[in-house]
Every structure is written in C-alpha cells, then in structure tokens.
Design a protein around this motif. Structure first.
Motif, PDB file in Angstrom:
ATOM      1  N   PRO A 273       0.800  -1.238   0.000  1.00 47.11           N
ATOM      2  CA  PRO A 273       0.000   0.000   0.000  1.00 47.11           C
ATOM      3  C   PRO A 273       0.827   1.280   0.000  1.00 47.11           C
ATOM      4  O   PRO A 273       0.324   2.330  -0.410  1.00 47.11           O
ATOM      5  CB  PRO A 273      -0.825  -0.111   1.291  1.00 47.11           C
ATOM      6  N   THR A 274       2.084   1.229   0.459  1.00 46.43           N
ATOM      7  CA  THR A 274       2.907   2.443   0.458  1.00 46.43           C
ATOM      8  C   THR A 274       3.867   2.497  -0.724  1.00 46.43           C
ATOM      9  O   THR A 274       4.498   3.534  -0.956  1.00 46.43           O
ATOM     10  CB  THR A 274       3.707   2.571   1.769  1.00 46.43           C
ATOM     11  N   LEU A 275       3.976   1.406  -1.477  1.00 45.35           N
ATOM     12  CA  LEU A 275       4.781   1.411  -2.698  1.00 45.35           C
ATOM     13  C   LEU A 275       3.933   1.655  -3.937  1.00 45.35           C
ATOM     14  O   LEU A 275       4.300   2.455  -4.808  1.00 45.35           O
ATOM     15  CB  LEU A 275       5.528   0.082  -2.858  1.00 45.35           C
ATOM     16  N   LYS A 276       2.810   0.976  -4.034  1.00 45.11           N
ATOM     17  CA  LYS A 276       1.984   1.049  -5.245  1.00 45.11           C
ATOM     18  C   LYS A 276       1.664   2.484  -5.659  1.00 45.11           C
ATOM     19  O   LYS A 276       1.771   2.824  -6.854  1.00 45.11           O
ATOM     20  CB  LYS A 276       0.697   0.246  -5.037  1.00 45.11           C
ATOM     21  N   PRO A 277       1.296   3.382  -4.733  1.00 44.99           N
ATOM     22  CA  PRO A 277       1.014   4.763  -5.159  1.00 44.99           C
ATOM     23  C   PRO A 277       2.219   5.469  -5.778  1.00 44.99           C
ATOM     24  O   PRO A 277       2.048   6.325  -6.656  1.00 44.99           O
ATOM     25  CB  PRO A 277       0.573   5.447  -3.863  1.00 44.99           C
ATOM     26  N   TYR A 423      -1.130  10.885  -2.348  1.00 45.67           N
ATOM     27  CA  TYR A 423      -1.445  12.016  -1.469  1.00 45.67           C
ATOM     28  C   TYR A 423      -2.732  11.749  -0.685  1.00 45.67           C
ATOM     29  O   TYR A 423      -3.558  12.631  -0.472  1.00 45.67           O
ATOM     30  CB  TYR A 423      -1.525  13.295  -2.297  1.00 45.67           C
ATOM     31  N   ASN A 424      -2.876  10.513  -0.251  1.00 41.16           N
ATOM     32  CA  ASN A 424      -4.019  10.072   0.542  1.00 41.16           C
ATOM     33  C   ASN A 424      -4.129  10.928   1.808  1.00 41.16           C
ATOM     34  O   ASN A 424      -3.187  10.986   2.607  1.00 41.16           O
ATOM     35  CB  ASN A 424      -3.822   8.600   0.912  1.00 41.16           C
ATOM     36  N   PRO A 425      -5.245  11.607   2.024  1.00 48.46           N
ATOM     37  CA  PRO A 425      -5.358  12.476   3.206  1.00 48.46           C
ATOM     38  C   PRO A 425      -5.328  11.719   4.523  1.00 48.46           C
ATOM     39  O   PRO A 425      -5.106  12.323   5.580  1.00 48.46           O
ATOM     40  CB  PRO A 425      -6.708  13.173   2.993  1.00 48.46           C
TER      41      PRO A 425
END
Length: 479
Positions: A273-277, A423-425
């Motif tokens: 989840p922190t690499l894919k974006p 840039y997920n809030p």
C-alpha cells in the motif's frame, strides 16, 4: 559520431524500448547489468573500479564496445567508494581497504543494538525525514559527521564539502559517459533514476532488518506511518532523477520485503500500500519503473498484476520466470532468468540450453529482455557471457519483423484527474514538503525586510535549498 554507429545506436534503442513496452522488436534485446564483470573483462581489479569511477567508466565502455548488447548501465559498480569514504560512511566495506582488492564492495549492516535509527525515533522521522537524517541519522552513519551538541570538527566540515563536491562531479560525469557510450560503442543507457520501497529503506539504512522485524511485531502502526510519511519523498527523488523523456525506466531495487523475509500481512498491509502509489504516480508522469526483483517475489505476483499494463518492466532473479510469464507476461515486459551461478560455474552448453529454454518459453510474443538473473560480478565466466549473448542473437530473432518498425511513442502523462493515492489524506504526513530542507518562510523570518524582488530571492533560496535535500536523500538511496 559516424553515421553507422548512430544507426546502430538507434536500432538498439528501438529494439530495447519496443520490448519494454511489451512489444515485439526485430529480435530479443540483450541488457546485462554488468558490474564487477566489467573490471574482470577489462583487466582491472574491483578496487580500481570501486575507488576510481573513471576506470569503472572505461571498463563499462570496453564491454559495451566488445559485446553485442542493446543497453547497459553507464556504471553498474554504482557505489563510488571514493565518495563513501569522503563522507565517512560506516556501512561499506571497500576492496583494497577492508578486504582483498579483487572482492566487490560490501554492505555491512550494523548490529541490531547499533542501528542508525532507534526504536523510539519514529515520530521524529515522520515529522521531518530530511531534518532527521541530517541531525540524527547521518551523524550515526558517518564516522566524520558530528551530532547535535558535539564540537564541530574539521572532519565534519570536510565531509560535507568533499562529499557534496564529489557527488556533483560523479553525477555530472554520467552525462559525458552517456555521450562516450553512444559515440564509441553505439550503446544506449538501460535505466535512469533510483527508487527504493519505503519498507525496504527502513530495513536497509535506518532500523536494520532485525530491528525492523521487532518493530513490525511491537509497533506496526509506527512502521506503517513512517512508510506513508517517506513515500512522497522517495517519489520526489525517483521523479527528479528519472529520464525526463520517459524513454528508459526508473531503477527500483527490491530487497527484503517479500515472503519469507516478511509476512504476507506485512506485505499486503504495509509494503504494497505504500509502494503502489509511488509506481502509479510515476506512471501518471509518463515514467516506467523497472522492478528489479532481487530474490524470489513469486508469492506476490498477483499484487504486481494490479498495476496498469506497461507501467513496469519486471526483472526475474530467483523466481520462476515461466510462472512470472503466466501471471504478468500479458501486461508487462519481463527480463532476466539466466542464473548467475550458471554463468559463473556452468558449462557453455548449459548456458546455451537455458537461454534457449527461456526465449522459447517467455519471448515468443515479444516483451522479453535477455539478462542474467542478478547483477553480474567478477565471478562470471567471460566465455559464458559470450555464449549467452551469441545464443540470444542466434535464436532470439522474430522472423516476421525485419526491423522496419517505429520507435514507440514517448509515454504521456495520465493527467491530473488520475489519482495514484500517493497524497491520501488519511496517511501520516511530514511537516515539510518533499525537496525542502529549510522552507522559505523560515528563512524569510531571519532576513531584514526585503526591499527588492522577493520572488527572485525566494526562487533562488528554494532552488539552492533543494540541492541540500538532494544530497542527503542520494546519500541514503544511492550510497
């Protein structure tokens, strides 16, 4: 450059890019990531190519001129130990200094109790990763840099002046190396830019692998928040160091965040989840990413298949390349699959047979690049490297394509409406934006009232401040 050399350069570039776009060129391109092998072939030691990047460049050009390859890295012995010694970094073993001159440089991970980041420092890292690295991480990782409260020494000051000037000289030299590779060897560059996953970099340079495992057990929410906080910074480095034309991909070096080094839960809840974006945001900007999957990542192929078609090139090391082809081959170009141990200790006939099996098994529809499974070091046999190359040329031709095809169009931006999720809030956020050491507002408060053009003063401040940001993040990621 002679017209024949330029024609060959364009032919190789077209072949390489067509395959990376998962297309079918005139033949299977060959792109070995040759590192210390170049020293062996050029009659040099590992010490010579590690400490003198000009010798490393010469060795790379000699290989490029003598082997019929389609793309290489300008210097795959990338960690210039002259620079790491100037900075005083503790975590490299240098050939000729710490061990025999003909051994490759080594990364020396500190003991768990000597990790460069402590278990209770996640909040500081999350709040300001760049500030944390300058104030806490680098003084621990470097034998020369002083920490807060310590008496500043000559060695401390020289670490920054020598380190900064050396980094500038080294990075600028790659431009000249690319020109010489093109003119002397008609050889395109293989990659441009650097990326590492948030979870991987926590293990590699901050907490150490064992320390990170403890944290995943005792404070997984802090680990995830740190990965969220540093992800935009890692993206900033990747984009800023990438090929502005989008022709060749960003190199993404995948380390220890696959099963069995971490659990499926850690992979699915933190790593991916922190690499894919980051990958999606690079794709949004028209950049492919080369997934250099060191080790065996076959347990996670279904997650990689979530990415948009063409957004990555997937390199196979110890994974089953035929299984990878089944899962990913319709969407992405593949590379690798020729075991390094075979290139070092196998017979020429074994190499020929393996190359034949791989090309026949995964390359029939295009979208494959012939390469060793991992970076090629000085234990590889020169004869076997020749056999790999010759076999690729002999059986890797596509009969229906004579070479009369166009270079693929440059990748284009997906537009501002595409949401990568970077840039997920809901993510943890650093106080400062990526690329910033000291924000303009803080600097302005230290100045007298500006009577001239404030916009000019601000622009120059921010441009120069960005150099300081680039320096520390490149120390972390490249060195």
């Amino acid at each position: 450059m002679g017209s024949a050399n330029e024609q060959l350069f364009q032919q190789r570039l077209k072949r390489y890019v067509t395959a990376m776009r998962n297309g079918k060129p005139d033949m299977v391109p060959i792109r070995p990531f040759v590192a210390e092998f170049t020293a062996k072939y050029a009659g040099m030691t590992c010490q010579e190519v590690s400490l003198d990047y000009n010798l490393a460049f010469q060795a790379a050009r000699k290989c490029a001129a003598d082997f019929d390859w389609d793309a290489v890295v300008g210097n795959m012995v990338y960690v210039w130990t002259g620079l790491t010694e100037a900075i005083g970094l503790k975590y490299y073993g240098v050939p000729g200094i710490h061990f025999e001159p003909d051994m490759a440089f080594q990364y020396r991970e500190p003991a768990e109790d000597a990790a460069f980041m402590k278990a209770d420092e996640y909040d500081a890292l999350i709040d300001d990763p760049t500030g944390y690295m300058y104030e806490t991480w680098l003084p621990r990782a470097s034998a020369a840099v002083c920490g807060p409260g310590q008496v500043v020494t000559k060695e401390n000051n020289l670490s920054f002046t020598k380190g900064g000037m050396a980094m500038l000289a080294y990075f600028n030299a790659f431009g000249e190396q690319a020109r010489l590779m093109r003119e002397e060897a008609a050889m395109p560059g293989a990659i441009c830019g650097i990326l590492k996953a948030p979870l991987d970099i926590l293990a590699d340079k901050f907490r150490g692998y064992l320390g990170l495992l403890d944290d995943l057990r005792t404070q997984p929410e802090k680990v995830k928040a740190a990965c969220e906080a540093i992800a935009p910074h890692l993206y900033n480095v990747a984009l800023g160091s990438s090929d502005p034309t989008g022709t060749v991909p960003v190199g993404f070096w995948m380390h220890r965040s696959c099963v069995p080094f971490v659990s499926f839960d850690t992979f699915n809840e933190i790593f991916w989840p922190t690499l894919k974006p980051i990958i999606l945001e690079l794709w949004k900007q028209g950049r492919q990413t080369l997934f250099y999957a060191e080790g065996n990542w076959n347990h996670h192929l279904d997650r990689f298949a979530e990415l948009p078609a063409g957004s990555i090139v997937y390199h196979v090391d110890q994974g089953d390349i035929f299984r990878v082809h089944e899962v990913l081959g319709k969407k992405f170009c593949l590379s690798g699959g020729i075991p390094n141990a075979m290139l070092s200790y196998g017979s020429p006939e074994e190499v020929r047979q393996r190359v034949t099996e791989v090309i026949e098994g995964v390359a029939q529809d295009g979208g494959y690049i012939l390469d060793a499974s991992a970076i090629v070091q000085n234990d590889a046999s020169i004869e076997n490297m020749r056999v790999m190359t010759q076999t690729g040329r002999e059986i890797g031709r596509y009969a229906e394509n004579s070479g009369d095809y166009a270079l693929p169009e440059p990748l284009t931006s997906l537009g501002p409406e595409f949401d990568s999720g970077l840039y997920n809030p809901d993510w943890a956020r650093s106080r400062l934006q990526p690329g910033v050491c000291i924000p303009w507002e803080a600097r302005k408060s230290q100045l007298p009232p500006i009577i001239g053009d404030e916009a000019l003063v601000r622009r120059i401040w921010e441009e120069v401040d960005a150099y300081g940001n680039m320096y520390i993040w490149q120390v972390l990621l490249s060195f």
